[in-house]
Design a protein around this motif. Structure first.
Motif, PDB file in Angstrom:
ATOM      1  N   GLU A 221      -1.844 -14.062   1.164  1.00 45.21           N
ATOM      2  CA  GLU A 221      -0.950 -13.906   2.315  1.00 45.21           C
ATOM      3  C   GLU A 221       0.376 -13.279   1.894  1.00 45.21           C
ATOM      4  O   GLU A 221       0.916 -12.392   2.575  1.00 45.21           O
ATOM      5  N   GLN A 222       0.907 -13.739   0.765  1.00 46.32           N
ATOM      6  CA  GLN A 222       2.150 -13.164   0.254  1.00 46.32           C
ATOM      7  C   GLN A 222       1.960 -11.697  -0.115  1.00 46.32           C
ATOM      8  O   GLN A 222       2.825 -10.862   0.158  1.00 46.32           O
ATOM      9  N   GLN A 223       0.833 -11.393  -0.729  1.00 43.27           N
ATOM     10  CA  GLN A 223       0.548 -10.017  -1.127  1.00 43.27           C
ATOM     11  C   GLN A 223       0.466  -9.118   0.111  1.00 43.27           C
ATOM     12  O   GLN A 223       0.971  -7.989   0.103  1.00 43.27           O
ATOM     13  N   LYS A 224      -0.141  -9.607   1.162  1.00 45.49           N
ATOM     14  CA  LYS A 224      -0.270  -8.840   2.407  1.00 45.49           C
ATOM     15  C   LYS A 224       1.107  -8.556   3.005  1.00 45.49           C
ATOM     16  O   LYS A 224       1.385  -7.423   3.454  1.00 45.49           O
ATOM     17  N   LYS A 225       1.985  -9.553   3.010  1.00 46.95           N
ATOM     18  CA  LYS A 225       3.343  -9.364   3.534  1.00 46.95           C
ATOM     19  C   LYS A 225       4.123  -8.354   2.710  1.00 46.95           C
ATOM     20  O   LYS A 225       4.858  -7.525   3.249  1.00 46.95           O
ATOM     21  N   LEU A 226       3.949  -8.441   1.385  1.00 45.12           N
ATOM     22  CA  LEU A 226       4.690  -7.537   0.507  1.00 45.12           C
ATOM     23  C   LEU A 226       4.180  -6.106   0.640  1.00 45.12           C
ATOM     24  O   LEU A 226       4.970  -5.144   0.561  1.00 45.12           O
ATOM     25  N   ASP A 227       2.875  -5.938   0.840  1.00 43.28           N
ATOM     26  CA  ASP A 227       2.334  -4.604   1.105  1.00 43.28           C
ATOM     27  C   ASP A 227       3.014  -3.985   2.325  1.00 43.28           C
ATOM     28  O   ASP A 227       3.349  -2.793   2.339  1.00 43.28           O
ATOM     29  N   ALA A 228       3.218  -4.798   3.351  1.00 45.95           N
ATOM     30  CA  ALA A 228       3.851  -4.312   4.581  1.00 45.95           C
ATOM     31  C   ALA A 228       5.304  -3.911   4.324  1.00 45.95           C
ATOM     32  O   ALA A 228       5.804  -2.934   4.898  1.00 45.95           O
ATOM     33  N   VAL A 229       5.986  -4.661   3.448  1.00 42.09           N
ATOM     34  CA  VAL A 229       7.382  -4.316   3.101  1.00 42.09           C
ATOM     35  C   VAL A 229       7.436  -2.967   2.400  1.00 42.09           C
ATOM     36  O   VAL A 229       8.278  -2.113   2.719  1.00 42.09           O
ATOM     37  N   TYR A 230       6.547  -2.764   1.451  1.00 37.69           N
ATOM     38  CA  TYR A 230       6.536  -1.495   0.712  1.00 37.69           C
ATOM     39  C   TYR A 230       6.243  -0.321   1.648  1.00 37.69           C
ATOM     40  O   TYR A 230       6.844   0.747   1.535  1.00 37.69           O
TER      41      TYR A 230
END
Length: 408
Positions: A221-230
């Motif tokens: 879930e954290q990885q998915k959120k961070l992908d969206a930030v990038y």
């Protein structure tokens, strides 16, 4: 008669030799008896006292060895000596040294030290062994770490400001400084800068690096959120690059620098939201490694806003600097012969006028490699000053640079 004279001379020489032996063995006291007490004490009823201010006296008499100064060698030399019954200093020795030049200077200074007030036991003077540290320190700019609390305060303050509220830079002096920063190590002019901008154009399938996920133990879930930030940041960068146009790219970038800088802040605020407190604290320490806020020795204050802008930008032209170092560094022959390898980390300060100072070794490998690293970094040309876009002022920044010595 001649024989008598020769004999007299012989007895005279023998008498002198015997008298010298007696003096070496002890001292005649007032009653004519030989005082042979050579005991050295480390505890006494009254310890020895320097007549005056010892720190001031050392400061006025010590001379920093040039070879140690040139190579940024600092530290504490521990010296031991005996304060004799008459207060004179004798038997000066280095108990713990640093560098040959500093050790020799410590011995020179203490051997010329004036007499002390001697130690006493039962009102009688005694010999006393004394140890004293002599610190060699190159006066340097004060550098302080940027704390996590300051980082969070900055994010809470700046992270709430929308990007559209940030204005372009209009001050021609500030713009010229930004232009100078980009041009300093940018070979090829605007064509090279255009290629650099093309590399940061959006790639919509951008993903968080696997190493990043492992380092901070991100869940899916954290990885998915961070992908969206990038992805969000790449899209915003694209908008700014299009806004720059196609002419006078470096100047337009300088005018838009406050927006590019604020975009970094907004990214940091979003990254924080993707991590738990423990993960984010670890991330902060990695982010701030080798970066400090500096105060120049002449009393100039650093940027007081703790805004992080000038800390969140990598050293201007760092790629060019690393290439320059690779060309300039000369692997010391003695290190090659002894198969000495490793990474020397050198710290230095970029002053508000762009000059380089306070070059020193942060992580040592070997004296020969350390000296070569310092020599090379001292030959760096002045930088364009680092600018705080909030206060429109130049700031002093402390950086570290790694220099790798590796035999093929």
């Amino acid at each position: 008669m001649e024989i008598i004279k020769i004999a007299s001379k012989a007895w005279y020489k023998l008498y002198v030799i015997l008298f010298c032996c007696i003096l070496n063995a002890g001292v005649l006291n007032a009653s004519g008896r030989l005082d042979v007490d050579t005991t050295v004490y480390v505890v006494a009823d009254e310890g020895p006292e320097f007549k005056g201010d010892i720190i001031q006296w050392i400061g006025e008499n010590v001379q920093y060895p040039q070879v140690a100064w040139d190579n940024g060698i600092m530290g504490k030399v521990i010296v031991a000596f005996i304060v004799e019954k008459d207060g004179k200093v004798s038997n000066v020795q280095v108990v713990r040294g640093i560098h040959e030049s500093l050790n020799e200077e410590a011995l020179r200074v203490f051997n010329k030290m004036p007499a002390w007030k001697p130690a006493k036991i039962k009102e009688e003077n005694v010999r006393y062994r004394f140890t004293c540290p002599l610190t060699f320190n190159i006066e340097r700019a004060e550098a302080e770490s940027y704390s996590y609390d300051e980082f969070i305060t900055m994010l809470d303050r700046e992270g709430k400001i929308p990007l559209e509220n940030i204005q372009e830079e209009t001050d021609p002096v500030i713009i010229q400084m930004y232009v100078a920063q980009k041009q300093q190590f940018l070979k090829g002019g605007e064509s090279a800068f255009k290629q650099a901008l093309d590399r940061i154009s959006p790639s919509y399938n951008v993903r968080v690096p696997a190493s990043f996920v492992r380092e901070y133990k991100l869940d899916k879930e954290q990885q998915k959120k961070l992908d969206a930030v990038y992805k969000w940041k790449r899209l915003e960068q694209e908008k700014l690059i299009k806004r720059m146009g196609k002419k006078d790219l470096i100047k337009r970038y300088a005018e838009l620098s406050p927006l590019f800088a604020h975009l970094n802040i907004l990214e940091e605020a979003k990254i924080r939201e993707c991590m738990n407190p423990e993960q984010h604290l670890l991330y902060f320490h990695d982010l701030m490694e080798g970066k400090m806020i500096s105060h120049e020795p002449d009393g100039h204050e650093s940027c007081s806003c703790k805004c992080f802008y000038h800390l969140n930008v990598s050293l201007h032209g760092i790629g060019g600097i690393q290439n320059w170092i690779a060309r300039e560094v000369k692997y010391p022959i003695i290190a090659q012969e002894r198969n000495i390898q490793g990474k020397v980390i050198v710290g230095f300060l970029i002053n508000t006028d762009g000059s380089i100072s306070d070059v020193h070794v942060v992580q040592s490998v070997d004296p020969s490699l350390d000296a070569e690293s310092v020599r090379v970094m001292r030959r760096l040309q002045p930088f364009a000053p680092v600018i705080c876009p909030i206060h429109k002022r130049k700031v002093a920044v402390y950086y570290t640079a790694p220099i790798n010595f590796q035999l093929q």
